[in-house]
Design an enzyme around this catalytic site. Structure first.
Site, PDB file in Angstrom:
ATOM      1  CG  ASP A 126      -2.026   0.999   1.142  1.00 35.98           C
ATOM      2  OD1 ASP A 126      -2.374   1.403   0.016  1.00 35.98           O
ATOM      3  OD2 ASP A 126      -2.559   1.398   2.195  1.00 35.98           O
ATOM      4  CG  ASN A 176      -7.600  -2.282  -6.002  1.00 35.27           C
ATOM      5  OD1 ASN A 176      -6.607  -3.002  -5.907  1.00 35.27           O
ATOM      6  ND2 ASN A 176      -7.966  -1.459  -5.027  1.00 35.27           N
TER       7      ASN A 176
END
Length: 243
Positions: free
Chosen positions: A21, A69
């Site tokens: 991330d 996503n």
């Protein structure tokens, strides 16, 4: 300045999973578009994979693209799909020569045919390797994985291949995308966020977690080694109590 040295953990994890991330924030902090950060993050993957043998890590699973996503902008999603194909093209030879076996987990139905074909080809190309097992989670979600596994299990029960009386947690695990892999010993999330984001929900039931503030493009092999060294200090009881 003295050169940094890495010490292989005495009782380090065999299987490490990473939620990579912070790529977008890393790029934005430099006044660049988010995709610039994703490209930097892809280069970091190579460094971490190459560090695994020296650090005693046999299995590495990375979260590349989640089922959630797809909610990102069309431009970012398209850029990421292009990046995945570019990664396979550029890294295939190095992965093969470095003894890395590559597997992909996740639902491939929504991915474009060309990308799926490239994934299949890379899996086949590296199928004889055993030095490091790299698993890339692409269009992956933990809940989605369990739902897909349950459908396959239910079908086998319906056609008589399996009795409902024989269904246990071990039985269901054989239908998961990760059925040939050991459960992760350690899950690392970069960028300072402290959530698991639907990643390996079943498999990480007894994993240790480490949340680090470093954004993924800045997560070096030295920090990786530091995190692994701390793993050996943890007391893993798996629900039991030591006498």
């Amino acid at each position: 300045m003295a050169e940094q040295t890495e010490q292989r953990p005495i009782c380090g994890p065999q299987h490490v999973a990473i939620i990579m991330d912070g790529n977008g924030r890393w790029a934005q902090a430099r006044g660049r578009p988010r995709l610039f950060g994703h490209h930097a993050g892809a280069r970091r993957v190579r460094e971490i994979v190459e560090a695994c043998p020296d650090l005693g890590v046999k299995y590495l699973t990375i979260f590349a693209f989640s089922t959630e996503n797809w909610k990102r902008t069309q431009a970012e999603v398209a850029g990421l799909m292009k990046l995945f194909k570019r990664y396979i093209e550029r890294e295939a030879r190095a992965l093969l020569e470095n003894g890395v076996r590559v597997r992909f987990i996740g639902d491939r139905v929504r991915l474009e045919d060309k990308l799926v074909a490239m994934m299949d080809e890379l899996e086949l190309l590296t199928s004889g390797n055993d030095k490091v097992h790299l698993t890339i989670a692409l269009n992956y979600g933990g809940r989605d994985e369990v739902a897909r596994a349950t459908k396959r299990l239910a079908y086998d029960v319906s056609v008589g291949k399996l009795s409902y009386k024989d269904v246990t947690d071990e039985t269901l695990a054989r239908y998961l995308d990760t059925r040939v892999l050991p459960d992760p010993d350690l899950v690392i999330r970069t960028s300072g966020e402290a959530r698991i984001s639907n990643f390996l929900l079943w498999q990480s039931a007894y994993s240790e977690y480490e949340f680090v503030d470093t954004l993924w493009p800045d997560f070096t092999r030295h920090e990786f080694a530091r995190v692994l060294s701390g793993f050996g200090q943890r007391d893993r009881r798996f629900g039991a109590v030591k006498a």
